[in-house]
Design a protein around this motif. Sequence first.
Motif, PDB file in Angstrom:
ATOM      1  N   VAL A  15     -31.949  28.371 -29.000  1.00  0.00           N
ATOM      2  CA  VAL A  15     -33.386  27.781 -29.301  1.00  0.00           C
ATOM      3  C   VAL A  15     -33.551  28.349 -30.568  1.00  0.00           C
ATOM      4  CG1 VAL A  15     -35.820  28.382 -28.961  1.00  0.00           C
ATOM      5  CG2 VAL A  15     -34.446  27.603 -27.070  1.00  0.00           C
ATOM      6  N   GLU A  36     -31.400  26.261 -33.232  1.00  0.00           N
ATOM      7  CA  GLU A  36     -31.754  24.716 -33.580  1.00  0.00           C
ATOM      8  C   GLU A  36     -33.253  24.648 -33.622  1.00  0.00           C
ATOM      9  OE1 GLU A  36     -29.559  22.294 -30.808  1.00  0.00           O
ATOM     10  OE2 GLU A  36     -27.962  23.634 -30.435  1.00  0.00           O
ATOM     11  N   LEU A  37     -33.981  25.414 -33.187  1.00  0.00           N
ATOM     12  CA  LEU A  37     -35.296  25.050 -33.205  1.00  0.00           C
ATOM     13  C   LEU A  37     -36.106  26.202 -34.050  1.00  0.00           C
ATOM     14  CD1 LEU A  37     -36.092  24.227 -29.355  1.00  0.00           C
ATOM     15  CD2 LEU A  37     -35.199  22.608 -31.175  1.00  0.00           C
ATOM     16  N   ARG A  81     -43.527  20.733 -29.821  1.00  0.00           N
ATOM     17  CA  ARG A  81     -42.048  20.257 -30.339  1.00  0.00           C
ATOM     18  C   ARG A  81     -40.788  20.917 -29.742  1.00  0.00           C
ATOM     19  NH1 ARG A  81     -42.992  19.847 -35.933  1.00  0.00           N
ATOM     20  NH2 ARG A  81     -40.758  19.259 -36.004  1.00  0.00           N
ATOM     21  N   CYS A  82     -40.963  22.152 -29.086  1.00  0.00           N
ATOM     22  CA  CYS A  82     -39.907  22.486 -28.374  1.00  0.00           C
ATOM     23  C   CYS A  82     -39.843  22.413 -26.917  1.00  0.00           C
ATOM     24  CB  CYS A  82     -39.860  24.162 -28.515  1.00  0.00           C
ATOM     25  SG  CYS A  82     -39.992  24.773 -30.362  1.00  0.00           S
ATOM     26  N   VAL A  95     -37.864  19.076 -26.337  1.00  0.00           N
ATOM     27  CA  VAL A  95     -36.429  19.280 -26.532  1.00  0.00           C
ATOM     28  C   VAL A  95     -35.711  20.207 -25.298  1.00  0.00           C
ATOM     29  CG1 VAL A  95     -34.575  20.485 -27.904  1.00  0.00           C
ATOM     30  CG2 VAL A  95     -36.840  19.356 -28.873  1.00  0.00           C
TER      31      VAL A  95
END
Length: 410
Positions: free
Chosen positions: A356, A359-360, A394-395, A398
């Motif tokens: 996380v 990538e985020l 947003r997360c 994912v």
Amino acid sequence: MSESHLTPAPRPLLLPDGRAAAEAWSLDPGHKHLNHGSFGAVPVVAQDEQNRLRKEMERSPLVWFPELPKRVATARADIAAFLRVAVEDLALVPNASGGASVVYANLPVRRGGEIIVTDHGYGAVTMGAERLARRCGGTVRTVRVPLGADEKHAYEAIAAELSDATELIVVDHITSATARRMPVERIGAEARRRGIPLLVDGAHVPGLIDDPLSGLECDFWIGNLHKFGCAPRGTSALVARGALRDGLYPLIDSWGAADPFPERFDTQGTVDVTSYLAAPTSLDFIERTWGWKTARSYMQDLADYAERIVGDAFAELTGTSSAVDVGMPVNALRLVRLPAGLATSHAAADALRDRVAQELDVAAAFTSFDGVGYIRLSTHVYNTAADFEYFAERCVPVLGEWARTADAAP
């Protein structure tokens, strides 16, 4: 439909000049920092003070080190006042695990005795207890405390395992992986009645509980100033009371070894303890800027909101509730259940944390308990509702996709 409107977003805290609170920290503005509870974050004013002290140390080491114990004693007195404990009961150590190691190294333990821990204990502290047990030919008994156990049931689960063989009880004040309190006051009273030493791991407590040792009977208590207290990292308090206090010595013998407790901890050779000296700057900064009472209230309100919107986002994604029944919840730390297949072990939780972050661009804590994965939300004064709204919007999708991919793997 989401019910996040039931928990309104708190208005962000501002600096006296109207700027956002986050501007008092040097955190990367492009990286969401939603995990203050692990490594903390140090305000710039305290970073500057520590850097100033280091420059002073390097300009004249021969003057610095002989005078250092007096400076440490002054900082220790300020920290004792913040925690509302007697200065003669408080020593400074690098972290909570280091404080636990001091206890393990000095506690007189009968051969073959038992050490009581819980299944919520911090791994490093529990490993230290296991090493002590091996050294004395004893055993560690792990008490299972259900995540949803209230004060009464958590106390009864631990008290039921105490016996004449118990040499030490180790219990968290606030647990790390499961973000809950333990009934340390009731456990302490029972331990005192039975004459069993009690070590309370309060790593997350300074800054979250106003008067953490009020009404708490324990022989040893450890708390990190560098978590919610925002002190420079490597600053922790070891509070010791009672007959066992004077038997505690630092893990490293130095020229203060002949001094009484806690002064013998103030002298540690050429160790850089500027974190100790700058810690009061952090504590004072929060108090002068907002007041600790206001800061704690804000952290709790924001945690309420964060728990709701992140939980709702996962629930809408999976069709099942992500709410977690935590028996004794904490004001600034909350758990939200992850989709099945994520963070099912300690190693998997750490791997998810790293992914996380990479990538985020989000720093978040993921934990595992009884094979179930959770995100542990942490709030502080520099966080805002927008931080957690970003994560929810947003997360969460994912993470849902990662969970589906994990389920589809052979």
